[in-house]
Design an enzyme around this catalytic site. Structure first.
Site: not given
Ligand code: NAI
Length: 471
Positions: A189-190, A322, A447
């Site tokens: 999301g972010l 991950l 540096h």
């Molecule tokens: P996430 O678990 O990071 O975040 C999901 C968010 O949705 C949580 O903050 C939760 O509280 C919120 N949520 C759940 N149901 C909701 C609702 N009905 N209304 C409003 N908010 C609600 O899951 P996300 O962002 O989908 O990513 C999945 C996974 O993919 C991550 O946990 C991560 O492991 C992986 N990922 C890793 C990245 C990286 O390593 N840079 C980048 C993108 C994903």
């Protein structure tokens, strides 16, 4: 060729060609095994095709646009920055293509047989592989399951691929949405919310918990919240999204916000509320394997399931989901199959969020270390005192180190700021090598560079940082 019901015998069968599966296949081949890898879609899995790589490409492109528009204080004035979004997506697709092509060559170079088809277990050491044409039975000595995960769906917001989208569609849109609602203020999301905001969308993030990035150290999240505000991204917390109405021109999302029902309208809704392991359509019960209440396959420290011929790695084997965890587990599983005593150790797992600024952490936070019984020392060095960060016009954030008070052993780090995604690797290495703060303080750091912040934080633990006043 297989005739009738006879099974084709293979040695190691790897199911799934993502960063878990293809790495496991290569490692098993290196260990002298004859490996067959099967995937129903493209090689590279979600990470290369619809996840890590394309998202990082778009994040970079959006950063370029953002920086171009925001460099007048450096004497750079750019008039009329135009985005050709079709070309941007094409460029991103090119990046993906280069990498998936590379995976294919590597598998070939390691003599891994690659099959396309869908796998279904039909016995303890048997699978059926279905292609469009037929279905054949294969018998294996060992199998590594690496089928990954898919975006979780909210029942009131079924994905339609047009107005209600997952990260998959968000990475291949045909135009930049004017208004975008992001459901879930987690990793995806972010990262994507910030990206589309930088590309010009009006973005609203609806997060169900009381903070974005729940579970991440609040001192790190604070900086991201500040930048969301600067970008004009509206982040609404305690907003549990329940349903969406797509009947009009756009889409209206209904959420319960702090106990009150509220609605939000946009062109598109990106739902990013976590991922679901792909374990439900594999016929695992035929192989004597059960999943837990989250759909994960229980494994031991060698990634072996209840069926000792079958290993499970990556997103299907538990959090965190991950890519680098999947690859690591793939190597351990392959080595275990080859008879090595390899075992997983997650002590120094790096977590990286490509937000603005970037966040990265590994090991223990101060609170976790205290809970684990350590007497801790914490040292925080600010990027504002780092010459390279200033010269990059990115002097925000900090490098925080957590160490054992007595031995000065490094227990963890939390980094917010420029290059956090790369900087974390040095800490991961330090923890892996059992380094203490003195080892790091005595390591000559070039540096002017960003990694000097690690040296300074380590010197801070020792009580003699140069570029900050010691406690
Ligand atoms: P996430 O678990 O990071 O975040 C999901 C968010 O949705 C949580 O903050 C939760 O509280 C919120 N949520 C759940 N149901 C909701 C609702 N009905 N209304 C409003 N908010 C609600 O899951 P996300 O962002 O989908 O990513 C999945 C996974 O993919 C991550 O946990 C991560 O492991 C992986 N990922 C890793 C990245 C990286 O390593 N840079 C980048 C993108 C994903």
């Amino acid at each position: 060729m297989v005739v009738g019901d006879f099974a084709t015998e293979v040695d190691v069968l790897v199911v799934g060609g993502g960063p878990g599966g293809y790495v496991a296949a290569i490692r098993a081949a290196q260990m002298g095994k004859k490996v067959t890898l099967v995937d129903k879609a493209e090689l590279g899995g979600v990470c290369l095709n619809r996840g890590c790589i394309p998202s990082k490409a778009l994040i970079h492109a959006a950063d370029e646009v953002h920086n171009m528009k925001n460099s007048s204080h450096m004497g750079i004035e750019v008039d009329g920055v135009k985005i050709n979004f079709t070309d941007m997506i094409k460029w991103k697709d090119g990046v993906v293509k280069k990498l998936t092509g590379g995976v294919s060559s590597l598998l070939k170079g390691n003599k891994v047989e690659v099959l396309q088809g869908e796998v279904y277990f039909s016995g303890e050491n048997k699978v059926k592989i279905a292609t469009e044409k037929d279905s054949q039975t294969y018998q294996f000595n060992h199998c590594i399951i690496a089928t990954g995960s898919r975006p979780t769906e909210i029942s009131g917001l079924k994905y339609d691929g047009k107005k209600i989208i997952s990260s998959t569609e968000a990475l291949s849109l045909s135009e930049i949405p004017e208004k975008l609602i992001v459901v879930g203020g987690g990793y995806i999301g972010l990262e994507l919310g910030i990206t589309y905001s930088k590309l010009g969308s009006e973005v609203t993030v609806l997060e169900g918990m009381d903070s974005i990035l729940p579970g991440v150290d609040p001192s790190m999240v604070r900086m991201v919240k500040r930048n969301l505000k600067k970008l004009g991204v509206k982040a609404v917390t305690k907003a549990m999204v329940q349903s969406a109405d797509t009947s009009g021109d756009g889409v209206t999302v209904t959420a319960e916000v702090k106990g009150e029902e509220k609605s939000y309208t946009a062109d598109k809704v990106l739902v990013a509320v976590g991922r679901t392991p792909n374990t439900d359509e594999l016929g695992l019960d035929q192989a004597g394997i059960e999943v837990d209440e989250h759909g994960f396959i229980p494994v031991d420290k060698q990634m072996r399931t209840k069926n000792d011929k079958i290993f499970a790695i990556g997103d299907i084997a538990g959090q965190p989901m991950l890519a680098h965890k999947a690859s690591y587990e793939g190597k351990v599983a392959a080595e275990a199959i080859a008879g090595e005593p390899s075992e997983v150790d997650y002590r120094a797992m790096p977590y990286v969020i490509f937000s603005d600024p970037e966040l990265a952490y590994t090991g223990m936070t101060e609170a976790e270390a205290k809970e684990a019984g350590y007497d801790v020392d914490v040292s925080r060095f600010s990027f504002a005192a780092n010459g390279r960060a200033l010269s990059l016009d990115a002097a925000e954030g900090f490098f925080q180190l957590v160490a054992d008070k007595e031995t000065k052993q490094i227990l963890g780090a939390q980094i917010v700021g420029p290059g956090a995604s790369s900087l974390i690797s040095e800490v991961v290495l330090a923890i892996e090598m059992g380094a203490n703060a003195e080892d790091v303080a005595l390591t000559i750091h070039a540096h002017p560079t960003l990694p000097e912040t690690f040296m300074e934080a380590a010197e801070g633990i020792m009580g003699h940082a140069i570029h900050m006043v010691n406690k």
